[in-house]
Design an enzyme around this catalytic site. Structure first.
Site, PDB file in Angstrom:
ATOM      1  N   TYR A 148       2.633  -1.313   5.099  1.00 33.73           N
ATOM      2  CA  TYR A 148       1.990  -0.642   6.222  1.00 33.73           C
ATOM      3  C   TYR A 148       2.089  -1.503   7.488  1.00 33.73           C
ATOM      4  O   TYR A 148       1.112  -1.717   8.194  1.00 33.73           O
ATOM      5  CB  TYR A 148       0.527  -0.345   5.883  1.00 33.73           C
ATOM      6  CG  TYR A 148       0.316   0.501   4.632  1.00 33.73           C
ATOM      7  CD1 TYR A 148       1.274   1.422   4.209  1.00 33.73           C
ATOM      8  CD2 TYR A 148      -0.850   0.396   3.874  1.00 33.73           C
ATOM      9  CE1 TYR A 148       1.079   2.184   3.070  1.00 33.73           C
ATOM     10  CE2 TYR A 148      -1.048   1.174   2.733  1.00 33.73           C
ATOM     11  CZ  TYR A 148      -0.081   2.062   2.337  1.00 33.73           C
ATOM     12  OH  TYR A 148      -0.282   2.832   1.213  1.00 33.73           O
ATOM     13  N   ASP A 211      -8.559   6.386  -0.799  1.00 33.45           N
ATOM     14  CA  ASP A 211      -7.476   5.476  -0.397  1.00 33.45           C
ATOM     15  C   ASP A 211      -7.969   4.624   0.773  1.00 33.45           C
ATOM     16  O   ASP A 211      -9.048   4.867   1.320  1.00 33.45           O
ATOM     17  CB  ASP A 211      -6.198   6.261  -0.042  1.00 33.45           C
ATOM     18  CG  ASP A 211      -4.925   5.475  -0.386  1.00 33.45           C
ATOM     19  OD1 ASP A 211      -4.785   4.333   0.113  1.00 33.45           O
ATOM     20  OD2 ASP A 211      -4.092   5.987  -1.150  1.00 33.45           O
ATOM     21  N   GLY A 235     -11.800   4.108   1.513  1.00 29.10           N
ATOM     22  CA  GLY A 235     -12.438   3.012   0.784  1.00 29.10           C
ATOM     23  C   GLY A 235     -11.413   2.098   0.139  1.00 29.10           C
ATOM     24  O   GLY A 235     -10.252   2.469  -0.032  1.00 29.10           O
ATOM     25  N   PHE A 237     -10.640   0.315  -3.274  1.00 27.33           N
ATOM     26  CA  PHE A 237     -11.100   0.488  -4.659  1.00 27.33           C
ATOM     27  C   PHE A 237     -11.505  -0.818  -5.335  1.00 27.33           C
ATOM     28  O   PHE A 237     -12.195  -0.796  -6.342  1.00 27.33           O
ATOM     29  CB  PHE A 237     -10.138   1.330  -5.506  1.00 27.33           C
ATOM     30  CG  PHE A 237      -8.673   0.958  -5.526  1.00 27.33           C
ATOM     31  CD1 PHE A 237      -8.237  -0.325  -5.794  1.00 27.33           C
ATOM     32  CD2 PHE A 237      -7.712   1.961  -5.327  1.00 27.33           C
ATOM     33  CE1 PHE A 237      -6.879  -0.634  -5.849  1.00 27.33           C
ATOM     34  CE2 PHE A 237      -6.341   1.665  -5.372  1.00 27.33           C
ATOM     35  CZ  PHE A 237      -5.934   0.346  -5.644  1.00 27.33           C
ATOM     36  N   HIS A 255       0.573  -0.249 -12.046  1.00 28.83           N
ATOM     37  CA  HIS A 255       1.821  -1.040 -12.009  1.00 28.83           C
ATOM     38  C   HIS A 255       1.930  -1.964 -10.787  1.00 28.83           C
ATOM     39  O   HIS A 255       2.819  -2.795 -10.725  1.00 28.83           O
ATOM     40  CB  HIS A 255       3.064  -0.133 -12.158  1.00 28.83           C
ATOM     41  CG  HIS A 255       3.454   0.617 -10.920  1.00 28.83           C
ATOM     42  ND1 HIS A 255       4.654   1.297 -10.832  1.00 28.83           N
ATOM     43  CD2 HIS A 255       2.830   0.816  -9.724  1.00 28.83           C
ATOM     44  CE1 HIS A 255       4.733   1.862  -9.640  1.00 28.83           C
ATOM     45  NE2 HIS A 255       3.648   1.591  -8.957  1.00 28.83           N
ATOM     46  N   ASP A 256       1.005  -1.809  -9.835  1.00 32.64           N
ATOM     47  CA  ASP A 256       1.041  -2.668  -8.639  1.00 32.64           C
ATOM     48  C   ASP A 256       0.343  -4.011  -8.857  1.00 32.64           C
ATOM     49  O   ASP A 256       0.483  -4.911  -8.025  1.00 32.64           O
ATOM     50  CB  ASP A 256       0.307  -1.984  -7.472  1.00 32.64           C
ATOM     51  CG  ASP A 256       1.111  -0.842  -6.861  1.00 32.64           C
ATOM     52  OD1 ASP A 256       2.349  -0.834  -7.013  1.00 32.64           O
ATOM     53  OD2 ASP A 256       0.496   0.040  -6.231  1.00 32.64           O
ATOM     54  N   GLN A 306       8.334  -6.537  -5.061  1.00 29.78           N
ATOM     55  CA  GLN A 306       7.469  -6.006  -4.003  1.00 29.78           C
ATOM     56  C   GLN A 306       5.971  -6.076  -4.258  1.00 29.78           C
ATOM     57  O   GLN A 306       5.194  -5.820  -3.347  1.00 29.78           O
ATOM     58  CB  GLN A 306       7.808  -4.526  -3.778  1.00 29.78           C
ATOM     59  CG  GLN A 306       9.020  -4.309  -2.910  1.00 29.78           C
ATOM     60  CD  GLN A 306       9.183  -2.832  -2.605  1.00 29.78           C
ATOM     61  OE1 GLN A 306       9.800  -2.130  -3.384  1.00 29.78           O
ATOM     62  NE2 GLN A 306       8.615  -2.362  -1.516  1.00 29.78           N
TER      63      GLN A 306
HETATM   64  N1  SAM Z   1      -1.162   7.562  -6.301  1.00 25.76           N
HETATM   65  C1  SAM Z   1      -0.185   7.809  -5.277  1.00 25.76           C
HETATM   66  C2  SAM Z   1       1.088   8.386  -5.854  1.00 25.76           C
HETATM   67  O1  SAM Z   1       1.350   8.196  -7.044  1.00 25.76           O
HETATM   68  O2  SAM Z   1       1.839   8.999  -5.091  1.00 25.76           O
HETATM   69  C3  SAM Z   1       0.136   6.563  -4.462  1.00 25.76           C
HETATM   70  C4  SAM Z   1       0.673   5.403  -5.232  1.00 25.76           C
HETATM   71  S1  SAM Z   1       1.020   4.017  -4.193  1.00 25.76           S
HETATM   72  C5  SAM Z   1       2.094   3.083  -5.183  1.00 25.76           C
HETATM   73  C6  SAM Z   1      -0.479   3.089  -4.266  1.00 25.76           C
HETATM   74  C7  SAM Z   1      -1.607   3.693  -3.453  1.00 25.76           C
HETATM   75  O3  SAM Z   1      -2.770   2.876  -3.609  1.00 25.76           O
HETATM   76  C8  SAM Z   1      -1.313   3.736  -1.974  1.00 25.76           C
HETATM   77  O4  SAM Z   1      -1.629   5.007  -1.471  1.00 25.76           O
HETATM   78  C9  SAM Z   1      -2.204   2.654  -1.395  1.00 25.76           C
HETATM   79  O5  SAM Z   1      -2.575   2.893  -0.055  1.00 25.76           O
HETATM   80  C10 SAM Z   1      -3.373   2.701  -2.343  1.00 25.76           C
HETATM   81  N2  SAM Z   1      -4.155   1.450  -2.353  1.00 25.76           N
HETATM   82  C11 SAM Z   1      -3.672   0.195  -2.452  1.00 25.76           C
HETATM   83  N3  SAM Z   1      -4.669  -0.703  -2.453  1.00 25.76           N
HETATM   84  C12 SAM Z   1      -5.803   0.012  -2.346  1.00 25.76           C
HETATM   85  C13 SAM Z   1      -7.187  -0.349  -2.306  1.00 25.76           C
HETATM   86  N4  SAM Z   1      -7.559  -1.626  -2.375  1.00 25.76           N
HETATM   87  N5  SAM Z   1      -8.088   0.641  -2.208  1.00 25.76           N
HETATM   88  C14 SAM Z   1      -7.721   1.947  -2.127  1.00 25.76           C
HETATM   89  N6  SAM Z   1      -6.417   2.355  -2.185  1.00 25.76           N
HETATM   90  C15 SAM Z   1      -5.486   1.390  -2.286  1.00 25.76           C
END
Ligand code: SAM
Length: 345
Positions: A148, A211, A235, A237, A255-256, A306
């Site tokens: 971002y 999100d 928010g 998470f 997976h992140d 990443q």
């Molecule tokens: N679930 C969606 C999909 O499968 O299309 C998005 C997956 S993307 C890999 C990860 C998502 O988690 C992003 O939209 C990101 O902004 C959100 N995200 C990452 N860290 C976050 C946090 N601490 N709190 C809330 N959302 C978060």
């Protein structure tokens, strides 16, 4: 074991060697707008016409178009001894930007972000950590800070996330009967693309999409939804309360992150989950012996380059879920890109 033929002529290695060149041909044709122009023209066109309309050299365009024909992304017919090009059916549905099932934005995300990051795969493997600082020049390695960097980059990522669920969403949502779950929270639900797929199957439910604040604002600005059953919640998470719900969807979230962070998040979700409720994890599953599928193995390296995370096997997900308190774990391999795991409180 290698066959005598393979040792004589290593076709597989020659194919792998130029795999990224093939990808780049498709990326370039998308980026230049070849498929969009051919869709707009509604008839086949010569290389010279396409080059003029897209402001490129004729020679370069002709070679690109012929390579696309070789890859079955375009068709060519001879008219007055001149090659005239048109989209194949698959390109018309998936590569034209305005098509409802377009993969254009995912392809552009690969062309820009992933292509750039994968220059650092060697360093990622050596160091065992993500390469966001090198790839993007960001001040920290933080995953979403890198993705971002600007509103434009955020919109590109959100589009990439959004587009795949029009193709794979139904398979993961219908992998289990989720009709009993009426209040749903999509954790890191981004633009709400999977939520829409959920509601098109289970139309009596409501979905809260949680999100990061800047993502929710951008999603509302660029991905309008007038579905009253969808609510957005700004928010973090990890740091903010998780709303109470019957079902938590976690698509491409686990997976992140590291096992420690996944446990922290899943335990928080378990606390907020209503009794009898559950969590639906949507990810690309690895085989138990980590021998494949090739796509999951490649994704796991993508996660290394990443993110802090990795792709996991069904047993690895089951362990995270049981260690967080969940039970009755069911796994569905869909045969498509994403699989589903359902666990209950
Ligand atoms: N679930 C969606 C999909 O499968 O299309 C998005 C997956 S993307 C890999 C990860 C998502 O988690 C992003 O939209 C990101 O902004 C959100 N995200 C990452 N860290 C976050 C946090 N601490 N709190 C809330 N959302 C978060």
């Amino acid at each position: 074991m290698s066959s005598a033929g393979e040792l004589e002529y290593p076709q597989i290695l020659l194919d792998y060697k130029h795999g990224f060149l093939v990808s780049k041909i498709m990326f370039t044709a998308c980026e230049l707008g070849v498929f969009d122009l051919l869709h707009e023209l509604e008839e086949s066109a010569s290389a010279a016409t396409i080059a003029t309309r897209l402001n490129t050299s004729v020679d370069g365009m002709e070679r690109l178009l012929n390579a696309c024909v070789g890859l079955k992304l375009l068709k060519v017919d001879l008219k007055n001894n001149e090659g005239c090009y048109s989209n194949t059916d698959v390109s018309a549905v998936y590569l034209v930007k305005s098509s409802p099932r377009s993969l254009y934005h995912t392809i552009m995300y690969y062309n820009q972000t992933i292509y750039m990051c994968w220059q650092y795969l060697t360093q990622a493997v050596r160091e065992g950590k993500c390469q966001n600082q090198r790839a993007f020049g960001t001040s920290s390695q933080e995953i979403f800070e890198a993705l971002y960097r600007s509103e434009e980059d955020m919109v590109a990522f959100l589009h990439a996330m959004d587009s795949i669920w029009k193709i794979c969403g139904r398979d993961v949502i219908q992998a289990f009967d989720l009709s009993a779950f009426r209040t749903v929270c999509d954790i890191g639900g981004c633009t709400g693309a999977l939520a829409k797929q959920f509601l098109s199957t289970y139309n009596e439910s409501t979905v809260t999409i949680m999100d990061l604040p800047q993502v929710v604002k951008t999603a509302k600005k660029y991905f309008v939804t007038d579905d009253k059953r969808i609510h957005f919640l700004e928010g973090d998470f990890f740091n903010d309360p998780i709303p109470e719900a019957d079902l938590y969807i976690m698509a491409r979230i686990i997976h992140d992150w590291t096992d420690e962070k996944c446990l922290e998040l899943l335990r928080k979700i378990y606390q907020s989950c209503k009794p009898g409720g559950g969590v639906l994890i949507v990810e690309t599953l690895l085989n138990e012996d980590k021998s494949g599928p090739i796509c999951s193995l490649v994704f796991s390296l993508r996660m290394l380059v990443q993110t802090e995370g990795k792709e996991r096997t069904p047993s690895e997900y089951s362990k995270l879920l049981t260690d967080s308190g969940f039970r009755d774990i069911e796994v569905k391999v869909t045969g498509k890109l994403y699989d589903a795991i359902l666990a209950r409180k």
